[in-house]
Write a protein that holds these residues in place. Structure first.
Motif, short mmCIF file in Angstrom:
data_model
loop_
_atom_site.label_atom_id
_atom_site.label_comp_id
_atom_site.label_asym_id
_atom_site.label_seq_id
_atom_site.Cartn_x
_atom_site.Cartn_y
_atom_site.Cartn_z
N ALA A 161 -19.37 20.97 5.35
CA ALA A 161 -20.71 21.03 5.97
C ALA A 161 -21.72 20.46 5.00
O ALA A 161 -22.23 21.16 4.13
CB ALA A 161 -21.06 22.47 6.34
N ASN A 162 -21.99 19.17 5.13
CA ASN A 162 -22.97 18.52 4.28
C ASN A 162 -23.64 17.39 5.06
O ASN A 162 -23.18 17.02 6.14
CB ASN A 162 -22.34 18.02 2.98
N ILE A 163 -24.71 16.88 4.52
CA ILE A 163 -25.48 15.85 5.21
C ILE A 163 -24.64 14.61 5.49
O ILE A 163 -24.68 14.05 6.59
CB ILE A 163 -26.77 15.51 4.44
N SER A 164 -23.86 14.17 4.53
CA SER A 164 -23.05 12.97 4.72
C SER A 164 -22.08 13.11 5.89
O SER A 164 -21.98 12.22 6.74
CB SER A 164 -22.30 12.64 3.43
N ASN A 165 -21.36 14.22 5.94
CA ASN A 165 -20.40 14.43 7.03
C ASN A 165 -21.10 14.62 8.37
O ASN A 165 -20.61 14.13 9.40
CB ASN A 165 -19.49 15.61 6.73
N ALA A 166 -22.22 15.32 8.38
CA ALA A 166 -22.97 15.52 9.63
C ALA A 166 -23.46 14.18 10.17
O ALA A 166 -23.34 13.89 11.37
CB ALA A 166 -24.13 16.48 9.41
N GLN A 167 -23.99 13.36 9.29
CA GLN A 167 -24.47 12.04 9.70
C GLN A 167 -23.30 11.18 10.21
O GLN A 167 -23.41 10.52 11.25
CB GLN A 167 -25.18 11.34 8.54
N THR A 168 -22.21 11.19 9.48
CA THR A 168 -21.03 10.41 9.89
C THR A 168 -20.53 10.89 11.25
O THR A 168 -20.29 10.08 12.15
CB THR A 168 -19.91 10.52 8.84
N TYR A 169 -20.35 12.20 11.41
CA TYR A 169 -19.85 12.72 12.69
C TYR A 169 -20.77 12.35 13.83
O TYR A 169 -20.34 11.79 14.85
CB TYR A 169 -19.65 14.25 12.66
#
Length: 184
Positions: A115-123
């Motif tokens: 749960a981090n900004i990079s993964n949220a943005q990617t998803y």
């Protein structure tokens, strides 16, 4: 409906509703079929990923696999949606469209669990791109998927787990959490 209504979701072709939910879901599916209404589903690959990171790769959860896995899926989202479709078909309903009422990825609250900004943005960017592509899923290819990103705003006052407060695309101050491409 949350994915927890399924007792089995892998492989997707073995998707079945939990036995205790069948007396509840059968009349709902009958009604949806008769009224030609969609089944509204909440599909969160994040929760499946954190429940089994040993067997579910982050790339699979984030739409980053280039080739299908051993059962023909390149992403966990499609596998989840198809598990629901197969479960409905097992109860005699192949005619009900699915609308994804909620899907998203948290940007904080469990950074070691993805749960981090990079993964949220990617998803979210890959989710939007996938839905807008019109590819559908392996079970329903070339059928557009109507879907909604959850949520518009982070909910810093929401009670409960920290992670539940961080699904928004925007902070409560209206500042973006990260850039999102709604054009796919």
């Amino acid at each position: 409906m949350p994915m927890s209504v399924l007792s089995n979701s892998y492989p997707p072709s073995a998707g079945t509703f939990s036995p205790n939910i069948i007396p509840i879901i059968s009349p709902i599916l009958n009604f949806l079929s008769q009224t030609k209404s969609p089944f509204l589903a909440h599909v969160y690959p994040y929760f499946a990923y954190i429940s089994d990171p040993k067997d579910i790769s982050l790339a699979y959860a984030l739409f980053q696999m280039e080739t299908p896995n051993d059962v023909g899926y390149k992403n966990l989202f499609d596998a989840s949606v198809d598990a629901l479709i197969y479960a409905m078909e097992a109860l005699g309903h192949s005619d009900i469209p699915i609308v994804i009422a909620e899907s998203g990825w948290p940007s904080d609250g469990n950074p070691n669990g993805g749960a981090n900004i990079s993964n949220a943005q990617t998803y979210n960017n890959n989710f939007i791109k996938h839905v807008l592509s019109g590819e559908g899923t392996p079970r329903r290819p070339n059928q557009a998927i109507e879907a909604f990103v959850f949520a518009m705003f982070n909910e810093d006052l929401k009670p409960g787990d920290l992670i539940e407060k961080h699904f928004g695309l925007f902070q409560p101050t209206k500042e973006p959490v990260y850039p999102v491409n709604f054009k796919g």
